[in-house]
Design a protein around this motif. Structure first.
Motif, PDB file in Angstrom:
ATOM      1  N   ARG A  41      -8.202  43.983 -36.907  1.00  0.00           N
ATOM      2  CA  ARG A  41      -8.746  42.649 -37.177  1.00  0.00           C
ATOM      3  C   ARG A  41      -8.658  41.763 -35.948  1.00  0.00           C
ATOM      4  NH1 ARG A  41     -10.234  41.319 -42.135  1.00  0.00           N
ATOM      5  NH2 ARG A  41      -9.738  39.117 -41.869  1.00  0.00           N
ATOM      6  N   LEU A  42      -7.626  41.940 -35.147  1.00  0.00           N
ATOM      7  CA  LEU A  42      -7.496  41.187 -33.898  1.00  0.00           C
ATOM      8  C   LEU A  42      -8.632  41.536 -32.939  1.00  0.00           C
ATOM      9  CD1 LEU A  42      -4.436  40.108 -32.138  1.00  0.00           C
ATOM     10  CD2 LEU A  42      -5.837  41.643 -30.815  1.00  0.00           C
ATOM     11  N   ILE A  43      -8.906  42.826 -32.802  1.00  0.00           N
ATOM     12  CA  ILE A  43      -9.978  43.270 -31.903  1.00  0.00           C
ATOM     13  C   ILE A  43     -11.338  42.774 -32.384  1.00  0.00           C
ATOM     14  CG2 ILE A  43     -11.214  45.306 -31.063  1.00  0.00           C
ATOM     15  CD1 ILE A  43      -8.517  46.749 -31.017  1.00  0.00           C
ATOM     16  N   THR A  44     -11.622  42.918 -33.673  1.00  0.00           N
ATOM     17  CA  THR A  44     -12.920  42.467 -34.178  1.00  0.00           C
ATOM     18  C   THR A  44     -13.054  40.952 -34.099  1.00  0.00           C
ATOM     19  OG1 THR A  44     -12.072  42.527 -36.435  1.00  0.00           O
ATOM     20  CG2 THR A  44     -13.341  44.431 -35.693  1.00  0.00           C
ATOM     21  N   GLY A  45     -11.960  40.231 -34.241  1.00  0.00           N
ATOM     22  CA  GLY A  45     -12.017  38.778 -34.084  1.00  0.00           C
ATOM     23  C   GLY A  45     -12.332  38.374 -32.661  1.00  0.00           C
ATOM     24  N   LEU A  46     -11.672  39.023 -31.710  1.00  0.00           N
ATOM     25  CA  LEU A  46     -11.946  38.724 -30.297  1.00  0.00           C
ATOM     26  C   LEU A  46     -13.396  39.028 -29.940  1.00  0.00           C
ATOM     27  CD1 LEU A  46      -8.750  40.071 -28.513  1.00  0.00           C
ATOM     28  CD2 LEU A  46      -9.555  37.719 -28.523  1.00  0.00           C
ATOM     29  N   ILE A  47     -13.874  40.170 -30.380  1.00  0.00           N
ATOM     30  CA  ILE A  47     -15.232  40.578 -30.028  1.00  0.00           C
ATOM     31  C   ILE A  47     -16.274  39.744 -30.762  1.00  0.00           C
ATOM     32  CG2 ILE A  47     -16.830  42.522 -30.012  1.00  0.00           C
ATOM     33  CD1 ILE A  47     -14.526  42.608 -27.942  1.00  0.00           C
ATOM     34  N   SER A  48     -15.988  39.354 -31.987  1.00  0.00           N
ATOM     35  CA  SER A  48     -16.925  38.474 -32.698  1.00  0.00           C
ATOM     36  C   SER A  48     -17.051  37.131 -31.988  1.00  0.00           C
ATOM     37  CB  SER A  48     -16.455  38.247 -34.131  1.00  0.00           C
ATOM     38  OG  SER A  48     -16.489  39.428 -34.855  1.00  0.00           O
ATOM     39  N   GLY A  49     -15.927  36.608 -31.549  1.00  0.00           N
ATOM     40  CA  GLY A  49     -15.961  35.358 -30.798  1.00  0.00           C
ATOM     41  C   GLY A  49     -16.640  35.504 -29.455  1.00  0.00           C
TER      42      GLY A  49
ATOM     43  N   LEU B 193     -12.668  33.840 -23.287  1.00  0.00           N
ATOM     44  CA  LEU B 193     -12.425  34.912 -22.326  1.00  0.00           C
ATOM     45  C   LEU B 193     -13.685  35.631 -21.866  1.00  0.00           C
ATOM     46  CD1 LEU B 193      -9.237  36.500 -23.919  1.00  0.00           C
ATOM     47  CD2 LEU B 193      -9.362  35.049 -21.900  1.00  0.00           C
ATOM     48  N   ILE B 194     -14.786  35.467 -22.571  1.00  0.00           N
ATOM     49  CA  ILE B 194     -16.000  36.217 -22.247  1.00  0.00           C
ATOM     50  C   ILE B 194     -16.801  35.567 -21.117  1.00  0.00           C
ATOM     51  CG2 ILE B 194     -17.611  35.133 -23.855  1.00  0.00           C
ATOM     52  CD1 ILE B 194     -17.214  38.886 -23.164  1.00  0.00           C
ATOM     53  N   ALA B 195     -16.457  34.360 -20.727  1.00  0.00           N
ATOM     54  CA  ALA B 195     -17.243  33.650 -19.706  1.00  0.00           C
ATOM     55  C   ALA B 195     -17.249  34.385 -18.376  1.00  0.00           C
ATOM     56  CB  ALA B 195     -16.712  32.233 -19.533  1.00  0.00           C
ATOM     57  N   PHE B 196     -16.114  34.880 -17.946  1.00  0.00           N
ATOM     58  CA  PHE B 196     -16.060  35.561 -16.647  1.00  0.00           C
ATOM     59  C   PHE B 196     -16.850  36.878 -16.645  1.00  0.00           C
ATOM     60  CE2 PHE B 196     -13.914  38.436 -13.643  1.00  0.00           C
ATOM     61  CZ  PHE B 196     -14.249  37.777 -12.469  1.00  0.00           C
ATOM     62  N   PRO B 197     -16.658  37.797 -17.609  1.00  0.00           N
ATOM     63  CA  PRO B 197     -17.474  39.021 -17.598  1.00  0.00           C
ATOM     64  C   PRO B 197     -18.966  38.751 -17.767  1.00  0.00           C
ATOM     65  CG  PRO B 197     -15.637  39.271 -19.096  1.00  0.00           C
ATOM     66  CD  PRO B 197     -15.646  37.851 -18.647  1.00  0.00           C
ATOM     67  N   MET B 198     -19.300  37.695 -18.505  1.00  0.00           N
ATOM     68  CA  MET B 198     -20.705  37.376 -18.714  1.00  0.00           C
ATOM     69  C   MET B 198     -21.370  36.968 -17.407  1.00  0.00           C
ATOM     70  SD  MET B 198     -22.264  34.880 -21.641  1.00  0.00           S
ATOM     71  CE  MET B 198     -21.295  33.505 -21.102  1.00  0.00           C
ATOM     72  N   GLU B 199     -20.671  36.215 -16.589  1.00  0.00           N
ATOM     73  CA  GLU B 199     -21.240  35.804 -15.309  1.00  0.00           C
ATOM     74  C   GLU B 199     -21.195  36.935 -14.283  1.00  0.00           C
ATOM     75  OE1 GLU B 199     -22.826  33.015 -14.482  1.00  0.00           O
ATOM     76  OE2 GLU B 199     -22.633  32.397 -16.581  1.00  0.00           O
ATOM     77  N   LEU B 200     -20.184  37.785 -14.374  1.00  0.00           N
ATOM     78  CA  LEU B 200     -20.022  38.860 -13.403  1.00  0.00           C
ATOM     79  C   LEU B 200     -21.002  40.002 -13.640  1.00  0.00           C
ATOM     80  CD1 LEU B 200     -18.260  39.808 -11.013  1.00  0.00           C
ATOM     81  CD2 LEU B 200     -16.788  40.915 -12.700  1.00  0.00           C
TER      82      LEU B 200
END
Length: 83
Positions: A57-65, A13-20
């Motif tokens: 734990r869900l939030i930290t997992g998403l952000i770690s990934g 999910l981070i690909a789009f914000p990273m490019e934007l």
């Protein structure tokens, strides 16, 4: 097992914000949800709620990934500018 499972989706999910917004701004902004996740995990001890722990734990997992590919691409871009 929740953080590693969420890390898979976070890295996708981070690909789009990273490019934007760029790599540097994305790394700076994903630190806020990371802190929120750890805050919720700590708060779950005092509230005696397992659901708050799972959300943290869900939030930290998403952000770690999300932070792993972003930081690797950011460092690679910096090294390519130097060389």
């Amino acid at each position: 097992s929740l953080p590693p499972l969420c890390a898979i989706f976070g890295s996708l999910l981070i690909a789009f914000p990273m490019e934007l917004y760029g790599r540097r701004m994305t790394l700076a902004t994903i630190s806020l949800p990371y802190v929120l996740g750890f805050y919720l995990m700590g708060l779950s001890y005092y509230l005696n709620l397992v659901s708050v722990l799972f959300v943290g734990r869900l939030i930290t997992g998403l952000i770690s990934g999300a932070s792993v590919p972003t930081s690797q691409i950011y460092v690679t871009d910096l090294l390519n500018r130097v060389v």
